[in-house]
Design an enzyme around this catalytic site. Sequence first.
Site, PDB file in Angstrom:
ATOM      1  CD1 TRP A   1      -8.777 -16.487  -8.117  1.00  0.00           C
ATOM      2  CD2 TRP A   1     -10.743 -17.525  -8.301  1.00  0.00           C
ATOM      3  NE1 TRP A   1      -9.603 -15.686  -8.855  1.00  0.00           N
ATOM      4  CE2 TRP A   1     -10.821 -16.295  -8.991  1.00  0.00           C
ATOM      5  CE3 TRP A   1     -11.874 -18.346  -8.274  1.00  0.00           C
ATOM      6  CZ2 TRP A   1     -11.976 -15.861  -9.646  1.00  0.00           C
ATOM      7  CZ3 TRP A   1     -13.035 -17.914  -8.934  1.00  0.00           C
ATOM      8  CH2 TRP A   1     -13.065 -16.686  -9.606  1.00  0.00           C
TER       9      TRP A   1
ATOM     10  CG  ASP B   1      -8.524 -11.210 -15.495  1.00  0.00           C
ATOM     11  OD1 ASP B   1      -9.539 -11.892 -15.258  1.00  0.00           O
ATOM     12  OD2 ASP B   1      -8.485  -9.981 -15.362  1.00  0.00           O
TER      13      ASP B   1
ATOM     14  CD  GLN C   1      -5.208 -10.411 -11.411  1.00  0.00           C
ATOM     15  OE1 GLN C   1      -5.976  -9.892 -10.633  1.00  0.00           O
ATOM     16  NE2 GLN C   1      -3.917 -10.106 -11.422  1.00  0.00           N
TER      17      GLN C   1
ATOM     18  CG  PHE D   1      -6.752  -5.876  -9.433  1.00  0.00           C
ATOM     19  CD1 PHE D   1      -6.547  -6.646  -8.301  1.00  0.00           C
ATOM     20  CD2 PHE D   1      -7.997  -5.256  -9.583  1.00  0.00           C
ATOM     21  CE1 PHE D   1      -7.553  -6.808  -7.343  1.00  0.00           C
ATOM     22  CE2 PHE D   1      -9.003  -5.416  -8.641  1.00  0.00           C
ATOM     23  CZ  PHE D   1      -8.780  -6.182  -7.517  1.00  0.00           C
TER      24      PHE D   1
ATOM     25  CD  GLU E   1     -13.696  -6.246 -15.633  1.00  0.00           C
ATOM     26  OE1 GLU E   1     -13.510  -6.029 -14.439  1.00  0.00           O
ATOM     27  OE2 GLU E   1     -14.079  -7.347 -16.065  1.00  0.00           O
TER      28      GLU E   1
ATOM     29  CD1 TRP F   1     -15.592 -11.656 -14.188  1.00  0.00           C
ATOM     30  CD2 TRP F   1     -15.124 -12.360 -12.123  1.00  0.00           C
ATOM     31  NE1 TRP F   1     -14.280 -11.361 -13.935  1.00  0.00           N
ATOM     32  CE2 TRP F   1     -13.961 -11.771 -12.669  1.00  0.00           C
ATOM     33  CE3 TRP F   1     -15.054 -12.873 -10.822  1.00  0.00           C
ATOM     34  CZ2 TRP F   1     -12.758 -11.681 -11.969  1.00  0.00           C
ATOM     35  CZ3 TRP F   1     -13.853 -12.791 -10.123  1.00  0.00           C
ATOM     36  CH2 TRP F   1     -12.729 -12.193 -10.694  1.00  0.00           C
TER      37      TRP F   1
END
Length: 493
Positions: free
Chosen positions: A39, A42, A58, A101, A217, A299
């Site tokens: 997966w 960002d 990410q 993150f 974010e 998301w």
Amino acid sequence: MYQPDRYSVEGANRFIAEKAPSVNAVMKPGFHLTAPTGWINDPNGFCYFQGKYHMFCQYNPYHSRWDTMHWGHWTSTDLIRWTWEGVALAPDQPYDCMGCFSGTAAVVGDTLHLLYTCVHPDTDGVVIQEQAIATSQDGIYFVKSPLNPVLRKNDLPPDGERRDFRDPRVYPDQGGWRLLLANKNERCGRQLLYESSDLIHWTYRGVFLQELSEMPECPDFFHLDGKDVLVTCLMNQPREGYRFQNGHHDVAYVTGRTEGVSFVQESLDSVDLGQDFYAPQTVLAPDGRRIMVGWMMMWGEATPPLYLDHGWQGAYTFPREISLQDGKLCQRPVREIQGLYGRQLCLERADVKGCLQLEGVSGQHYHLRLTVGDLYEPFSIHLKEDGAEYVELRYDPQTGLLSMDRSRMGHPVYAQPGEEAHDVSYLQLVPGHSLALEILSDTCSLEVFAGHGMGAMTSLCFPKGTGTGISFHGKGELQHVSFALLETKGVIG
Ligand code: FRU
């Protein structure tokens, strides 16, 4: 599902090397970034260092869902051909044990610094977000600072939420460094401003911009064509007409100017109104262009590679050159795209009355540019067409509304339970009798730039059939059609 007892860069790279050959690549993009296994979300740390573009991600190498985040890494010299460099950061320290993150990069001479959010349980068990730094001399192997976390919960203002304190955006400022951090208090989301002279010791300077949704974010911040621009991802921003139509997550750009430690806002608008665009980052190319890449997913979605168990999920947009025109964001695929051109076809004019297909204009991977003129009634273009399966791009010249509908795709994108995933996206353009379009098609995506880049829509769409047909429907005139098939063999390493 395999999960190591302990995360490490070496363990992750070993797993990827073993697992990559068994990943099912049929739906994988030809010229958009995806990871060899697992997966991605960002883009992180997008920068230019020692003659190469570096793109980090990410990353969860172990399965195609979000989980304890690592940073994956590619490099490129031309923004079109990318080499996978392996995992750059693993959550291998007590302070980042729940994930490395998002964050950004700072280049200082021969050293590349990555600032990222380290997630870990606080002494009372609450999972908190702080900031850490890692450095590299060769741009491949990173060493985390013994002083980590370099920005801690105590660096928050008293009303700051320690659970939502993330995504450091570092940038040079007057011989030192500034850093924006996403945060919220009980009332609203905001960007906090910090300053440092050495990237290690940071001083809180104040709230840079507030009243930004519930939580803004992934800030990016740069100077563009005479203005300061803050790009950030708004969570649960109320929809306004066709702006912020994606429900929980929308990417906005705010133009304005910096005054001392705060940002004076002039305008706020959506960046890309397709279903699959999030968390973009930009880099300044050596020739002065500002280049943007976003996560080409959203998301709350379950995409076919996930539910068909193909062993990967998530991709990035093709890099875009961005500029401001009359204060509005303009986006185009980078001109380097021409380096992928295979067979090309140009056509000055063609009349459409009913349905038209153009000889030689079809394929899976292509760059298509054209203007549709003489428009007085709604006009549609079917993309990725095979029988009853197609994505419909529809423009109404009376209202100026352009829509992209993927609901007829054979492999749907589903919403995760309790989440939203839309099949139709809308882009409001100025009504008129002609429409300029630029379309990038990959195996499972469409990026549409309308009105000479003044609007963008990016959506994933997974055909069951060939996904190669293109047809035009309505009454109008195709003008300046330029079509290029893209050579994609081996461009993503
Ligand atoms: C945005 C985001 C970031 C966070 C990262 C975690 O997509 O939620 O705020 O750092 O993803 O993977």
